[in-house]
Design a protein around this motif. Structure first.
Motif, PDB file in Angstrom:
ATOM      1  N   ALA A 140      10.371 -10.290   5.641  1.00 54.34           N
ATOM      2  CA  ALA A 140      11.298  -9.456   5.792  1.00 54.34           C
ATOM      3  C   ALA A 140      12.073  -8.843   4.690  1.00 54.34           C
ATOM      4  O   ALA A 140      12.314  -7.490   4.516  1.00 54.34           O
ATOM      5  N   ALA A 141      12.291  -9.761   3.757  1.00 54.30           N
ATOM      6  CA  ALA A 141      12.851  -9.488   2.572  1.00 54.30           C
ATOM      7  C   ALA A 141      12.098  -8.733   1.699  1.00 54.30           C
ATOM      8  O   ALA A 141      12.752  -7.967   0.781  1.00 54.30           O
ATOM      9  N   ARG A 142      10.778  -8.512   1.746  1.00 53.85           N
ATOM     10  CA  ARG A 142       9.989  -7.680   1.084  1.00 53.85           C
ATOM     11  C   ARG A 142       9.781  -6.278   1.757  1.00 53.85           C
ATOM     12  O   ARG A 142       9.336  -5.340   1.128  1.00 53.85           O
ATOM     13  N   GLY A 143      10.350  -6.116   2.975  1.00 52.58           N
ATOM     14  CA  GLY A 143      10.350  -4.885   3.659  1.00 52.58           C
ATOM     15  C   GLY A 143       9.275  -4.884   4.406  1.00 52.58           C
ATOM     16  O   GLY A 143       8.663  -3.987   5.106  1.00 52.58           O
ATOM     17  N   ASP A 144       8.444  -6.034   4.706  1.00 52.31           N
ATOM     18  CA  ASP A 144       7.337  -6.138   5.676  1.00 52.31           C
ATOM     19  C   ASP A 144       7.936  -5.827   7.295  1.00 52.31           C
ATOM     20  O   ASP A 144       8.860  -6.181   7.427  1.00 52.31           O
ATOM     21  N   ARG A 145       6.769  -5.205   8.060  1.00 52.91           N
ATOM     22  CA  ARG A 145       7.106  -5.291   9.434  1.00 52.91           C
ATOM     23  C   ARG A 145       6.640  -6.723  10.113  1.00 52.91           C
ATOM     24  O   ARG A 145       5.256  -6.980   9.545  1.00 52.91           O
ATOM     25  N   VAL A 149      -1.458  -9.620   7.496  1.00 55.24           N
ATOM     26  CA  VAL A 149      -1.360 -11.014   7.392  1.00 55.24           C
ATOM     27  C   VAL A 149      -1.126 -11.561   8.603  1.00 55.24           C
ATOM     28  O   VAL A 149      -0.385 -11.322   9.435  1.00 55.24           O
ATOM     29  N   TRP A 150      -1.941 -12.744   8.726  1.00 53.47           N
ATOM     30  CA  TRP A 150      -1.708 -13.685   9.867  1.00 53.47           C
ATOM     31  C   TRP A 150      -1.178 -14.927   9.560  1.00 53.47           C
ATOM     32  O   TRP A 150      -1.954 -15.593   8.806  1.00 53.47           O
ATOM     33  N   VAL A 151       0.016 -15.601  10.098  1.00 49.06           N
ATOM     34  CA  VAL A 151       0.507 -16.768   9.373  1.00 49.06           C
ATOM     35  C   VAL A 151       0.308 -17.793  10.861  1.00 49.06           C
ATOM     36  O   VAL A 151       1.118 -17.518  11.666  1.00 49.06           O
ATOM     37  N   ASN A 152      -0.636 -18.887  10.746  1.00 47.32           N
ATOM     38  CA  ASN A 152      -0.552 -19.673  11.928  1.00 47.32           C
ATOM     39  C   ASN A 152       0.248 -20.817  11.495  1.00 47.32           C
ATOM     40  O   ASN A 152       0.093 -21.647  10.672  1.00 47.32           O
ATOM     41  N   LEU A 188       0.663  -1.020   0.028  1.00 45.37           N
ATOM     42  CA  LEU A 188       0.023   0.018  -0.023  1.00 45.37           C
ATOM     43  C   LEU A 188       0.971   1.280  -0.064  1.00 45.37           C
ATOM     44  O   LEU A 188       1.765   1.348   0.797  1.00 45.37           O
ATOM     45  N   PRO A 189       0.583   2.214  -0.792  1.00 44.13           N
ATOM     46  CA  PRO A 189       1.372   3.490  -0.933  1.00 44.13           C
ATOM     47  C   PRO A 189       1.582   4.205   0.543  1.00 44.13           C
ATOM     48  O   PRO A 189       0.468   4.005   1.140  1.00 44.13           O
ATOM     49  N   GLY A 190       2.748   4.572   0.645  1.00 42.55           N
ATOM     50  CA  GLY A 190       3.061   5.437   2.126  1.00 42.55           C
ATOM     51  C   GLY A 190       3.326   4.449   3.207  1.00 42.55           C
ATOM     52  O   GLY A 190       3.495   4.866   4.319  1.00 42.55           O
ATOM     53  N   ARG A 191       3.303   3.122   3.164  1.00 36.88           N
ATOM     54  CA  ARG A 191       3.260   2.170   4.263  1.00 36.88           C
ATOM     55  C   ARG A 191       4.588   1.515   4.023  1.00 36.88           C
ATOM     56  O   ARG A 191       5.189   1.178   2.605  1.00 36.88           O
ATOM     57  N   ARG A 192       5.129   1.135   4.892  1.00 41.21           N
ATOM     58  CA  ARG A 192       6.462   0.314   4.977  1.00 41.21           C
ATOM     59  C   ARG A 192       6.024  -1.211   4.800  1.00 41.21           C
ATOM     60  O   ARG A 192       6.372  -2.005   5.652  1.00 41.21           O
ATOM     61  N   GLY A 193       5.730  -1.393   3.705  1.00 40.36           N
ATOM     62  CA  GLY A 193       5.275  -3.268   3.412  1.00 40.36           C
ATOM     63  C   GLY A 193       4.113  -3.431   4.262  1.00 40.36           C
ATOM     64  O   GLY A 193       3.391  -2.365   4.870  1.00 40.36           O
ATOM     65  N   ARG A 194       3.603  -4.664   4.318  1.00 38.29           N
ATOM     66  CA  ARG A 194       2.695  -5.146   5.112  1.00 38.29           C
ATOM     67  C   ARG A 194       2.899  -5.289   6.582  1.00 38.29           C
ATOM     68  O   ARG A 194       4.083  -5.419   7.215  1.00 38.29           O
ATOM     69  N   VAL A 195       2.046  -5.483   7.255  1.00 43.25           N
ATOM     70  CA  VAL A 195       1.966  -6.069   8.802  1.00 43.25           C
ATOM     71  C   VAL A 195       1.876  -7.345   8.818  1.00 43.25           C
ATOM     72  O   VAL A 195       0.508  -7.708   8.618  1.00 43.25           O
TER      73      VAL A 195
END
Length: 350
Positions: free
Chosen positions: A35-40, A94-97, A9-16
């Motif tokens: 993390a390699a995508r820049g996600d938090r 995103v939630w990964v179980n 999403l624009p203006g955000r540091r990747g996904r949470v």
């Protein structure tokens, strides 16, 4: 930290992204891949040493890490963990179980308390994690829950009755939830990734009552294969399920076609195939983290690097089913066109 990639999403540091069971194995590899995508990436697990190592890897890979120590069998603690993530990062995309526990032993040698504990962590941990994720996703009408499954969600094998039962339960629970989300027209997605045998440290920390050391049934894949599939599924949640690894595909098809034959095959081969020479690893991490106060960081890989494979054609095929379908349609149309041309030529000759 890396900048956002296409699709962020624009203006955000990747996904949470929340990853449960993030201190080792598949969860550890998946956290690095996000993390390699820049996600938090919020890292949820019990083991402090493993979580510290995972946080360091996330940061070095270009992401931002949040460590949350939690037992996934504790519903309130899981809710609190989700709220902590939302407070820190603003929302959950995103939630990964992925967290699980297991016992390697014949069913009659597994105590009721041990069976209950495996079920609470491996099955109810997914239920509690999904419920916590939906509390934050449904009001925003967006988000994806990835259930990390296994070929054992369809096909039970000997010596892992509690784990197989839990994975089967996750399968049914996820299908029910998916239907409910579709019914309400929600843009929140849930998908499941069925994994093959993997080279993770679980075989050195699982509670084991076998004569030898526990091991995965060959062929064995590296945890990065699973991580890539999980990251892909997180971005393509409309797919109900992903099968990862040729062995997963073969097992699930065989179980659908000749389950009785597979019963007898596993009865003959399943005991030996899940053991190596050596002493079992004791009580493992069923009740306490394997990387306790005086433990160590196990990382993502187990002791099977020499035999584990890093991917294959099926991995690409699973992620590109749409392209394969389009390619197959082109081939089919081409074949029909060729057949029609040949028929016209024959008629012209006659």
């Amino acid at each position: 930290m890396r900048g956002p990639r296409k699709g962020d999403l624009p203006g955000r540091r990747g996904r949470v992204v929340v990853v449960t069971g993030a201190s080792g194995g598949v969860g550890r590899a998946a956290a690095r891949a996000f993390a390699a995508r820049g996600d938090r990436v919020a890292l949820l697990a019990r083991g402090r040493e493993g979580l510290a190592g995972a946080a360091d890897e996330v940061q070095r890979a270009g992401g931002e890490a949040l460590v949350v120590t939690v037992d996934m069998a504790d519903a309130k603690a899981v809710d609190d963990a989700a709220q902590q993530v939302a407070d820190a990062f603003g929302h959950i995309d995103v939630w990964v179980n992925n967290a699980f526990a297991g016992v390697f032993a014949p069913f009659t040698e597994v105590t009721p308390d041990e069976f209950r504990r495996v079920t609470e962590v491996t099955y109810l941990g997914y239920v509690f994690g999904t419920r916590a994720a939906l509390r934050h996703m449904l009001p925003r009408d967006r988000g994806t829950v990835v259930q990390v499954g296994s070929a054992l969600a369809y096909r039970g094998i000997p010596l892992q009755s509690a784990y197989c039962g839990a994975k089967h339960a996750i399968q049914g629970f996820n299908e029910s939830l998916r239907c409910e989300l579709l019914h309400r027209g929600s843009r929140v997605r849930t998908t499941m990734v069925q994994l093959p045998a993997l080279n993770t440290p679980q075989f050195d920390w699982v509670l084991n009552r076998l004569p030898g050391r526990a091991r995965p049934v060959a062929p064995v894949y590296q945890p990065e294969v699973a991580a890539r599939a999980i990251v892909h599924a997180a971005g393509h949640g409309r797919r109900r399920e992903y099968w990862v690894g040729g062995s997963t595909v073969a097992t699930l098809i065989a179980n659908a076609v000749v389950p009785g034959v597979l019963d007898r095959y596993l009865a003959r081969s399943g005991f030996e195939a899940q053991q190596d020479e050596g002493e079992p690893a004791g009580q493992g991490n069923l009740w306490t983290p394997a990387d306790g106060p005086h433990g160590r960081d196990f990382g993502a890989h187990g002791r099977f690097d020499q035999e584990a494979v890093g991917g294959g054609p099926q991995e690409w095929a699973s992620r590109n089913r749409g392209r394969m379908g389009a390619g197959g349609a082109v081939v089919a149309l081409g074949a029909l066109a060729t057949a029609g041309l040949r028929r016209r030529r024959r008629h012209a000759t006659w």
